[in-house]
Design an enzyme around this catalytic site. Sequence first.
Site, PDB file in Angstrom:
ATOM      1  N   TYR A 171      30.528   8.112  16.583  1.00  0.00           N
ATOM      2  CA  TYR A 171      31.891   8.630  16.729  1.00  0.00           C
ATOM      3  C   TYR A 171      32.142   8.963  18.189  1.00  0.00           C
ATOM      4  O   TYR A 171      31.296   9.555  18.880  1.00  0.00           O
ATOM      5  CB  TYR A 171      32.047   9.900  15.884  1.00  0.00           C
ATOM      6  CG  TYR A 171      33.376  10.608  16.046  1.00  0.00           C
ATOM      7  CD1 TYR A 171      34.445  10.310  15.211  1.00  0.00           C
ATOM      8  CD2 TYR A 171      33.558  11.575  17.036  1.00  0.00           C
ATOM      9  CE1 TYR A 171      35.667  10.954  15.343  1.00  0.00           C
ATOM     10  CE2 TYR A 171      34.770  12.223  17.182  1.00  0.00           C
ATOM     11  CZ  TYR A 171      35.828  11.909  16.337  1.00  0.00           C
ATOM     12  OH  TYR A 171      37.029  12.545  16.484  1.00  0.00           O
TER      13      TYR A 171
ATOM     14  N   GLU B  90      40.828   8.285  19.235  1.00  0.00           N
ATOM     15  CA  GLU B  90      39.668   8.552  18.386  1.00  0.00           C
ATOM     16  C   GLU B  90      39.100   7.231  17.894  1.00  0.00           C
ATOM     17  O   GLU B  90      39.809   6.458  17.237  1.00  0.00           O
ATOM     18  CB  GLU B  90      40.075   9.431  17.206  1.00  0.00           C
ATOM     19  CG  GLU B  90      38.908   9.788  16.290  1.00  0.00           C
ATOM     20  CD  GLU B  90      39.360  10.579  15.072  1.00  0.00           C
ATOM     21  OE1 GLU B  90      38.805  11.664  14.835  1.00  0.00           O
ATOM     22  OE2 GLU B  90      40.276  10.109  14.374  1.00  0.00           O
TER      23      GLU B  90
END
Length: 682
Positions: A75, A163
Amino acid sequence: MRRMRRCRPNRLTVKTRLERLDSQVSAGQPRCNEVSSLVEKMVGHKLITKQTPKDGILVNKVMVAESVDILRETYFCILMDREHNGPVLIASPDGGMDIEEVAEKTPDRLLTKPIDIFEGMTDDLALEVADFLKFEGPLREKCAKEVKGIWNMFLGVDATQIEINPLIETPQGQVVAVDAKIQFDDNAEFRQKEIFAQEDFSESDPREVEAATHNLTYIPMDGNIGCLVNGAGLAMATMDIIKLHGGNPANFLDLGGGVQEHQVQEALHILTADASVKALFVNIFGGIVNTATIASGLVKVLKNTKIDIPLVVRLEGTNVDEAKRILEESECPILSISDLDEAAKKAVAAINQGNLITSITSTPNNNVSSNTASAVIMSRTLAKSDSTAAEEMLSLLRQSLKSCQTPGETYFEASAPHVFVIMGASGDLAKKKIYPTVWWLYRDRLVPENTIFVGYARSDLTVKQVRDKCEQYMKVKESEQERYEQFWQLNHYVRGSYDTRRDFELLNQEMTKVGTDRANRIFYLALPPSVFDIVTSNLKQCCMATKNGWTRIIIEKPFGRDSESSAKLSNHLASLFKEEELYRIDHYLGKEMVQNLMSLRFGNRIFGPTWNRDNIASVFISFKEPFGTQGRGGYFNEFGIIRDVMQNHLLQILCLVAMEKPCSTAADDIRDEKVSTQQNGV
């Protein structure tokens, strides 16, 4: 599809486009010849995920992309963070899952680093991220390159968040950003016109879209109190205080700092267009915002648009005195309150109480009337009070009196002409009670401005003589003198008997002359009960409103000396008028003493445990009036003053003292509990 056939990838990923968020659809990894059938199964159907409303969102676009093999998921995110006053990177080797869950359960596997806006994403910082994400060997440099590329994109498109979840490692030794969410700074639209032009509004709430076109921020919610505020912090506080007092906000609508009048008007239109909104709460704290601008915008809307829901306004800050003056002089249906807590309570109360006039002023006889007639009772309570509570109540009354649907087939509109006739204008009741009450209603703007007042009695009087008789009871302040003069200029007087049809025809001619033949007509019978029958018969035959107007008959007590005479009067009235045309009033029930008694008995929790039949041994009630029977013009003939006092005063008070708590404050419930008390022999 033709392009995909030319590139001939081995496997494909099928995804749906949901507003600004790409949400993975579980479609496996189909081959080219399977894509069409999968797309057909998606388009036109609703997709329901944690990110959609509970009813889902209709799929109208499908994105098809080449799939990649995933060896490992990580991530990575860059976002603007208020706490750090700038951009921050967040990274975790645990990708492909909810990052909030990672932060909660395994915070050691989360890297958070502020980025110096002047230095940017340095090689050392990018490599630190790669190491934390456990990219090794040649993948370390590839990950650092991806991280620097994402940073450059963050700056280049004026993003507030990028993101990447997941940022993956493939078996072929590649680092690939598989899925992304990007948010853009609205203030940079002038620089990013190409990006903002791609925004798809088809799945957005139309109210949000409309608000955005006026530089307003609107977020719908599921409550019934519309909120108009300036600033996100104040918006959150407003919603919290509404919830605190038992209400539910219907939206978050932020006017922003540089709001103009037209934006206020558009904001109000957006809120009132929502059928679920049953009350409006305007809460403005003016720093940059000029509160007078807000007030002017509200008034312009209310002058040109019919709004049938309560409007509570709390203004503080820049130019607030001018703002309050604008609201007060507008005579618009606005309840203006300075205290935030009190304003929130009123907004919630407006929802819970419904029609304020009906809930407060209905009387215990299934009475129905125009709100103009209803306000008579409340005016007697409020007229002598200068308290803040009284002013707030007056504002709510004015709001309800602007326009409303009345029971039956009539519609009350404040702009229509009205004629208010006082039958028995020369009598004691008229000069001591009715004329003062009508003056207070006019003074407090609780009757339409274009209302004409007509006195009717057997005595040969002029308007000046009527005024002189009433003068000592009118209680006019020096500051009210000009309006008092205006009130008497609207008054007329007609002499006539109560049993001659011709006199009532002359009364009708006078009403038509001074109030037009379209006027709504209200007749207040301040008369001896012995003439109720003949007067109401003549009113029905000669004086009813014509065309689109309506008529109301207000009957002052007593309603009969016993059951037989009461039934006779009721049957007579029923033969002449519809029930919605009748309004029965006992003037004593609206007085302050009764209001205080009800509050003491049922509205005060401190005294609640002690006031009941087990703890009260006796209650002594005494009664006196500062004037006698002189000037009553046969009011007590056949009835007697003792019967009147007992039946219409002492017995009513006794019932209020002795009755059990009604199931609600509705007029019918109070009446039923009083009747039950009398039937039980109390």
